[in-house]
Design a protein around this motif. Structure first.
Motif, PDB file in Angstrom:
ATOM      1  N   ASP A   1      48.785 110.758  -7.715  1.00 25.84           N
ATOM      2  CA  ASP A   1      48.919 109.689  -8.703  1.00 25.84           C
ATOM      3  C   ASP A   1      48.261 110.033 -10.042  1.00 25.84           C
ATOM      4  O   ASP A   1      48.552 109.386 -11.049  1.00 25.84           O
ATOM      5  N   ASN A   2      47.386 111.015 -10.078  1.00 25.74           N
ATOM      6  CA  ASN A   2      46.642 111.360 -11.298  1.00 25.74           C
ATOM      7  C   ASN A   2      47.609 111.860 -12.374  1.00 25.74           C
ATOM      8  O   ASN A   2      48.254 112.901 -12.210  1.00 25.74           O
ATOM      9  N   PRO A   3      47.732 111.145 -13.512  1.00 28.50           N
ATOM     10  CA  PRO A   3      48.701 111.536 -14.540  1.00 28.50           C
ATOM     11  C   PRO A   3      48.235 112.728 -15.383  1.00 28.50           C
ATOM     12  O   PRO A   3      49.029 113.306 -16.134  1.00 28.50           O
ATOM     13  N   TYR A   4      46.955 113.107 -15.280  1.00 31.23           N
ATOM     14  CA  TYR A   4      46.434 114.217 -16.084  1.00 31.23           C
ATOM     15  C   TYR A   4      46.746 115.582 -15.469  1.00 31.23           C
ATOM     16  O   TYR A   4      46.645 116.597 -16.128  1.00 31.23           O
ATOM     17  N   VAL A   5      47.114 115.615 -14.197  1.00 32.18           N
ATOM     18  CA  VAL A   5      47.369 116.869 -13.497  1.00 32.18           C
ATOM     19  C   VAL A   5      48.834 117.251 -13.659  1.00 32.18           C
ATOM     20  O   VAL A   5      49.729 116.447 -13.430  1.00 32.18           O
ATOM     21  N   ASN A   6      49.058 118.507 -14.022  1.00 28.13           N
ATOM     22  CA  ASN A   6      50.426 119.011 -14.163  1.00 28.13           C
ATOM     23  C   ASN A   6      50.955 119.348 -12.775  1.00 28.13           C
ATOM     24  O   ASN A   6      50.456 120.236 -12.105  1.00 28.13           O
ATOM     25  N   LYS A   7      51.985 118.643 -12.347  1.00 29.64           N
ATOM     26  CA  LYS A   7      52.498 118.807 -10.998  1.00 29.64           C
ATOM     27  C   LYS A   7      53.772 119.632 -10.943  1.00 29.64           C
ATOM     28  O   LYS A   7      54.343 119.819  -9.876  1.00 29.64           O
ATOM     29  N   SER A   8      54.202 120.162 -12.072  1.00 24.20           N
ATOM     30  CA  SER A   8      55.444 120.935 -12.106  1.00 24.20           C
ATOM     31  C   SER A   8      55.235 122.296 -11.444  1.00 24.20           C
ATOM     32  O   SER A   8      54.311 123.031 -11.810  1.00 24.20           O
ATOM     33  N   PRO A   9      56.077 122.639 -10.465  1.00 26.04           N
ATOM     34  CA  PRO A   9      55.925 123.948  -9.820  1.00 26.04           C
ATOM     35  C   PRO A   9      56.337 125.101 -10.758  1.00 26.04           C
ATOM     36  O   PRO A   9      56.013 126.255 -10.507  1.00 26.04           O
TER      37      PRO A   9
END
Length: 195
Positions: free
Chosen positions: A151-159
């Motif tokens: 849920d953290n919006p600051y973390v880049n989750k794009s592989p």
């Protein structure tokens, strides 16, 4: 007429001997070698270092006869003859060290700016800038105690995005800056030892 020709040949042969002049050479404080054929053009502070070369002997291909010009000031009796020869070498070494130190210090400024830029790029690639809506939703979930790492919006989750290239570039530049700083410290110590 024969006498005139003989006299002309004799004068032509004797002319180089009459015209030969001495050449003077000396090294300045920076170790630069100077030459002149006019003894009046030699600076007073280099009078002790001047050697006189017979140009007539040099023209004939023989080894030039060098003789030390008399120094205007008397040297001390402690045998300081080795000092003038060693002094230009020390001055040359000092000049080289100072030039390298100056070059390294000037090069370090843009390298440190680049290092700062690369660190910022690496930090930015580790995360992302969320929108106000995403931040509000995350804060609501966190207030309820239901927020997770996903849920953290600051973390880049794009592989597809990776921090590795930015981190490698930063580490390489950091290593280069540290190596230059170590060399600067070494040069400063060497210059301090020459004083």
């Amino acid at each position: 007429m024969r006498t005139f020709i003989k006299l002309a040949i004799f004068l032509a042969a004797a002319l180089p001997c009459l015209a030969s002049a001495a050449t003077y050479q000396w090294r300045d404080d920076a170790g630069v070698l100077h030459f002149t054929d006019d003894s009046d053009r030699i600076p007073e502070r280099y009078q002790k270092r001047v050697t006189e070369t017979d140009s007539a002997a040099a023209e004939k291909g023989a080894a030039p006869a060098q003789k030390k010009q008399e120094a205007p000031a008397a040297s001390d009796a402690s045998g300081s003859a080795a000092k003038p020869a060693a002094q230009p070498v020390a001055a040359t070494t000092r000049a080289k060290l100072e030039a390298e130190l100056k070059r390294l210090k000037e090069a370090l400024v843009p390298k440190k700016e680049e290092l700062s830029r690369l660190q910022h790029k690496w930090m930015v690639s580790k995360g992302r800038t969320p929108t106000a809506k995403e931040i509000a939703e995350f804060e609501k979930k966190r207030a309820k105690g239901k927020a997770t790492y996903a849920d953290n919006p600051y973390v880049n989750k794009s592989p597809l995005s990776s921090t590795i290239p930015a981190r490698v570039a930063y580490r390489n530049k950091l290593e280069e800056v540290q190596k230059d700083e170590a060399r600067v410290a070494q040069l400063e110590q060497e210059l301090q030892a020459l004083k």
